[in-house]
Design a protein around this motif. Structure first.
Motif, PDB file in Angstrom:
ATOM      1  N   ALA A 143       1.138  -1.187  -0.125  1.00 18.76           N
ATOM      2  CA  ALA A 143       0.075  -0.153  -0.318  1.00 18.76           C
ATOM      3  C   ALA A 143       0.633   1.031   0.303  1.00 18.76           C
ATOM      4  CB  ALA A 143      -1.012  -0.451   0.995  1.00 18.76           C
ATOM      5  N   TYR A 144       0.444   1.897  -0.907  1.00 14.06           N
ATOM      6  CA  TYR A 144       1.312   3.594  -1.008  1.00 14.06           C
ATOM      7  C   TYR A 144       0.196   4.524   0.238  1.00 14.06           C
ATOM      8  CZ  TYR A 144       4.651   1.366  -3.552  1.00 14.06           C
ATOM      9  OH  TYR A 144       5.715   1.056  -5.079  1.00 14.06           O
ATOM     10  N   PRO A 145       0.091   4.981   0.949  1.00 15.97           N
ATOM     11  CA  PRO A 145      -0.535   5.746   1.725  1.00 15.97           C
ATOM     12  C   PRO A 145       0.035   7.463   0.954  1.00 15.97           C
ATOM     13  CG  PRO A 145       0.652   5.096   2.914  1.00 15.97           C
ATOM     14  CD  PRO A 145       0.981   4.206   2.188  1.00 15.97           C
ATOM     15  N   ASP A 146       0.956   7.520   0.967  1.00 13.91           N
ATOM     16  CA  ASP A 146       1.256   9.162   0.586  1.00 13.91           C
ATOM     17  C   ASP A 146       1.492   9.227  -1.014  1.00 13.91           C
ATOM     18  OD1 ASP A 146       2.483   9.039   2.839  1.00 13.91           O
ATOM     19  OD2 ASP A 146       4.946   8.530   2.104  1.00 13.91           O
ATOM     20  N   ASN A 147       0.733   8.205  -1.598  1.00 17.05           N
ATOM     21  CA  ASN A 147       0.804   8.647  -3.374  1.00 17.05           C
ATOM     22  C   ASN A 147      -0.977   7.888  -3.268  1.00 17.05           C
ATOM     23  OD1 ASN A 147       3.738   7.251  -2.823  1.00 17.05           O
ATOM     24  ND2 ASN A 147       3.304   9.570  -4.192  1.00 17.05           N
ATOM     25  N   GLY A 148      -2.415   8.499  -2.445  1.00 19.30           N
ATOM     26  CA  GLY A 148      -3.114   8.144  -3.507  1.00 19.30           C
ATOM     27  C   GLY A 148      -3.530   7.130  -3.083  1.00 19.30           C
ATOM     28  N   LYS A 149      -3.443   6.068  -1.690  1.00 18.67           N
ATOM     29  CA  LYS A 149      -3.620   4.853  -1.367  1.00 18.67           C
ATOM     30  C   LYS A 149      -3.808   4.151  -1.837  1.00 18.67           C
ATOM     31  CE  LYS A 149      -5.104   8.194   2.580  1.00 18.67           C
ATOM     32  NZ  LYS A 149      -6.203   9.400   3.795  1.00 18.67           N
ATOM     33  N   PHE A 150      -3.359   3.878  -2.702  1.00 20.55           N
ATOM     34  CA  PHE A 150      -3.673   2.311  -3.032  1.00 20.55           C
ATOM     35  C   PHE A 150      -2.781   1.619  -2.775  1.00 20.55           C
ATOM     36  CE2 PHE A 150      -0.667   4.673  -5.692  1.00 20.55           C
ATOM     37  CZ  PHE A 150       0.298   3.370  -6.059  1.00 20.55           C
ATOM     38  N   GLU A 151      -3.423  -0.078  -3.326  1.00 17.60           N
ATOM     39  CA  GLU A 151      -2.700  -1.213  -2.975  1.00 17.60           C
ATOM     40  C   GLU A 151      -3.211  -2.225  -3.522  1.00 17.60           C
ATOM     41  OE1 GLU A 151      -3.101  -3.631   0.885  1.00 17.60           O
ATOM     42  OE2 GLU A 151      -4.277  -2.458   0.877  1.00 17.60           O
ATOM     43  N   PHE A 152      -2.134  -3.316  -3.686  1.00 11.02           N
ATOM     44  CA  PHE A 152      -1.770  -4.412  -5.276  1.00 11.02           C
ATOM     45  C   PHE A 152      -1.683  -5.300  -4.539  1.00 11.02           C
ATOM     46  CE2 PHE A 152       1.530  -1.178  -5.725  1.00 11.02           C
ATOM     47  CZ  PHE A 152       3.268  -2.350  -6.098  1.00 11.02           C
ATOM     48  N   ASP A 153      -2.056  -6.610  -4.612  1.00 14.65           N
ATOM     49  CA  ASP A 153      -1.267  -7.820  -4.355  1.00 14.65           C
ATOM     50  C   ASP A 153       0.451  -8.086  -5.354  1.00 14.65           C
ATOM     51  OD1 ASP A 153      -3.235  -8.233  -2.532  1.00 14.65           O
ATOM     52  OD2 ASP A 153      -4.344  -9.397  -3.919  1.00 14.65           O
ATOM     53  N   SER A 154       0.998  -8.701  -4.723  1.00  8.28           N
ATOM     54  CA  SER A 154       2.276  -8.663  -5.715  1.00  8.28           C
ATOM     55  C   SER A 154       2.963 -10.415  -5.599  1.00  8.28           C
ATOM     56  CB  SER A 154       2.914  -8.071  -5.433  1.00  8.28           C
ATOM     57  OG  SER A 154       4.821  -8.475  -5.589  1.00  8.28           O
ATOM     58  N   GLU A 253       0.899   7.499 -11.274  1.00 12.06           N
ATOM     59  CA  GLU A 253      -0.503   7.972 -11.791  1.00 12.06           C
ATOM     60  C   GLU A 253      -0.846   6.889 -12.519  1.00 12.06           C
ATOM     61  OE1 GLU A 253      -1.521  10.543 -11.632  1.00 12.06           O
ATOM     62  OE2 GLU A 253      -0.285  11.358 -10.112  1.00 12.06           O
ATOM     63  N   THR A 254       0.167   5.459 -13.149  1.00  9.01           N
ATOM     64  CA  THR A 254      -0.522   4.694 -14.104  1.00  9.01           C
ATOM     65  C   THR A 254      -1.286   3.578 -12.935  1.00  9.01           C
ATOM     66  OG1 THR A 254       1.103   4.944 -15.767  1.00  9.01           O
ATOM     67  CG2 THR A 254       0.414   2.329 -15.478  1.00  9.01           C
ATOM     68  N   ALA A 255      -0.684   3.200 -11.366  1.00 10.35           N
ATOM     69  CA  ALA A 255      -1.021   2.480 -10.598  1.00 10.35           C
ATOM     70  C   ALA A 255      -2.340   3.068 -10.297  1.00 10.35           C
ATOM     71  CB  ALA A 255       0.264   1.870  -9.598  1.00 10.35           C
ATOM     72  N   LYS A 256      -1.937   3.672  -9.821  1.00 13.81           N
ATOM     73  CA  LYS A 256      -3.641   4.991  -9.321  1.00 13.81           C
ATOM     74  C   LYS A 256      -4.630   4.391 -10.723  1.00 13.81           C
ATOM     75  CE  LYS A 256      -2.188   8.625  -7.291  1.00 13.81           C
ATOM     76  NZ  LYS A 256      -2.200  10.086  -7.042  1.00 13.81           N
ATOM     77  N   LYS A 257      -4.183   5.015 -11.761  1.00 12.23           N
ATOM     78  CA  LYS A 257      -5.300   4.195 -12.410  1.00 12.23           C
ATOM     79  C   LYS A 257      -6.418   2.822 -12.627  1.00 12.23           C
ATOM     80  CE  LYS A 257      -4.682   8.614 -15.534  1.00 12.23           C
ATOM     81  NZ  LYS A 257      -4.117   9.173 -16.630  1.00 12.23           N
ATOM     82  N   LYS A 258      -4.537   2.229 -12.663  1.00 12.32           N
ATOM     83  CA  LYS A 258      -4.966   0.845 -13.274  1.00 12.32           C
ATOM     84  C   LYS A 258      -5.076  -0.266 -12.057  1.00 12.32           C
ATOM     85  CE  LYS A 258      -3.193   0.220 -17.392  1.00 12.32           C
ATOM     86  NZ  LYS A 258      -3.246  -0.812 -18.999  1.00 12.32           N
ATOM     87  N   PHE A 259      -5.437  -0.253 -10.732  1.00 15.93           N
ATOM     88  CA  PHE A 259      -5.150  -0.249  -9.651  1.00 15.93           C
ATOM     89  C   PHE A 259      -6.666  -0.228  -9.336  1.00 15.93           C
ATOM     90  CE2 PHE A 259      -1.083  -1.458  -8.537  1.00 15.93           C
ATOM     91  CZ  PHE A 259      -0.229  -2.377  -9.508  1.00 15.93           C
ATOM     92  N   ALA A 260      -7.046   0.968  -9.229  1.00 13.94           N
ATOM     93  CA  ALA A 260      -8.161   1.616  -9.448  1.00 13.94           C
ATOM     94  C   ALA A 260      -9.334   1.536  -9.950  1.00 13.94           C
ATOM     95  CB  ALA A 260      -8.602   2.746  -8.992  1.00 13.94           C
ATOM     96  N   SER A 261      -8.979   0.401 -10.992  1.00 15.74           N
ATOM     97  CA  SER A 261     -10.102  -0.070 -12.198  1.00 15.74           C
ATOM     98  C   SER A 261     -10.016  -1.444 -12.454  1.00 15.74           C
ATOM     99  CB  SER A 261      -9.917   0.317 -13.323  1.00 15.74           C
ATOM    100  OG  SER A 261      -8.511   0.455 -14.339  1.00 15.74           O
ATOM    101  N   ALA A 268       0.693  -2.983 -12.741  1.00 19.42           N
ATOM    102  CA  ALA A 268       1.570  -1.543 -13.079  1.00 19.42           C
ATOM    103  C   ALA A 268       2.763  -1.895 -12.857  1.00 19.42           C
ATOM    104  CB  ALA A 268       1.440  -1.210 -12.350  1.00 19.42           C
ATOM    105  N   SER A 269       3.951  -1.578 -13.817  1.00 20.28           N
ATOM    106  CA  SER A 269       5.638  -1.784 -13.126  1.00 20.28           C
ATOM    107  C   SER A 269       6.347   0.306 -13.471  1.00 20.28           C
ATOM    108  CB  SER A 269       6.287  -3.025 -13.431  1.00 20.28           C
ATOM    109  OG  SER A 269       6.633  -2.391 -15.047  1.00 20.28           O
ATOM    110  N   ALA A 270       7.451  -0.019 -13.595  1.00 20.01           N
ATOM    111  CA  ALA A 270       7.961   1.195 -14.030  1.00 20.01           C
ATOM    112  C   ALA A 270       7.957   1.512 -15.488  1.00 20.01           C
ATOM    113  CB  ALA A 270       9.051   1.650 -13.633  1.00 20.01           C
TER     114      ALA A 270
END
Length: 275
Positions: A143-154, A253-261, A268-270
């Protein structure tokens, strides 16, 4: 050359091959075939760990050689043939003082850099980015609480290299930034471990532990859960991609959209989204 000489020569050649092979195959951020040293350092903490390791290795080697020399002297000088009339001396004040003070000084010499290293590892500096890593059976969630609070599994990816270390979604962090990692467990005790960063901390259910690293180089860095956590413990890798500030901002910015949708299973990766 006798048989013993040939065996010794063979062992020497094998040892030299192993040593040079370990150095030649060393790779940044991951284990390598025939590797016999620590992984290449990717952070200031790991630099200090490597220095402390080498310092202790030299010290214990000198102590071992010194004790071996004393044993050889005792065997040669004080055997029954060389010394038929043994001395009846029971005390030697100088020797007793020396063998008391010298070990104390050695232990102090080890303790000072040891405490300094522990303080460096445990005293978390002001963080540029906070990431929460949750250990689960048998994968990690970030989880990235400083960058929009999105979270993903790895999860471990079967079709990626290196084998058993590649994942579908890497943790992505910027280079030369202090990353604070808050670690917990969702079910059983796991452990978040990155050898190249000198990081290893338990992920305990109901408890939030903290560690940190500052990646000094860009690239991929791999680790694994290092706490026995069940039948798939060996298939719970950690993959961190270190990128530039610009690449990280773009990835966020890519991760926010991808993991939200797409939920936590979207990649998502760099390097950009992968279908």
């Amino acid at each position: 050359m006798g048989r013993v000489g040939r065996h010794l020569l063979g062992l020497a050649v094998a040892g030299l091959t192993l040593a040079t092979g370990g150095a030649a195959f060393a790779e940044l951020g991951q284990p390598a075939p025939w590797e016999w040293t620590l992984q290449q350092s990717g952070s200031p903490v790991m630099d200090n760990i490597v220095w402390f390791h080498n310092f202790l290795f030299v010290l214990i080697t000198l102590i071992t050689l010194f004790v071996l020399a004393l044993l050889i002297i005792v065997v040669i000088k004080f055997n029954a043939r060389a010394n038929p009339v043994p001395s009846r001396t029971t005390h030697n004040t100088l020797i007793e003082v020396v063998w008391t003070l010298v070990p104390v000084l050695i232990l102090v010499g080890i303790a000072v850099p040891s405490f300094r290293l522990l303080f460096l590892e445990l005293d978390i500096p002001k963080a540029d980015l906070t990431i929460k890593a949750t250990g689960k059976q048998w994968y990690w969630s970030y989880a990235y609480p400083d960058n929009g609070k999105f979270e993903f599994d790895s999860l471990m990816a079967q079709d990626k290299q290196p084998r058993l270390l590649g994942v579908d979604n890497e943790m992505v962090v910027p280079v030369n930034k202090v990353i604070r990692v808050q670690v917990t467990g969702a079910d059983v005790i796991h452990a978040f471990a990155l050898p190249a960063f000198g990081v290893k901390i338990d992920a305990i259910p109901g408890r939030l532990n903290e560690t940190w690293f500052k990646a000094a180089k860009t690239g991929m860095f791999y680790g694994q859960c290092s706490e026995l956590c069940g039948k798939d413990h060996a298939f719970m890798p950690i993959a961190i991609r270190v990128v530039s500030d610009q690449e990280f901002a773009s990835w966020v910015e890519t991760a926010k959209k991808k993991f939200a949708s797409g939920g936590t299973s979207t990649y998502a990766s760099a390097a950009g989204p992968t279908q």
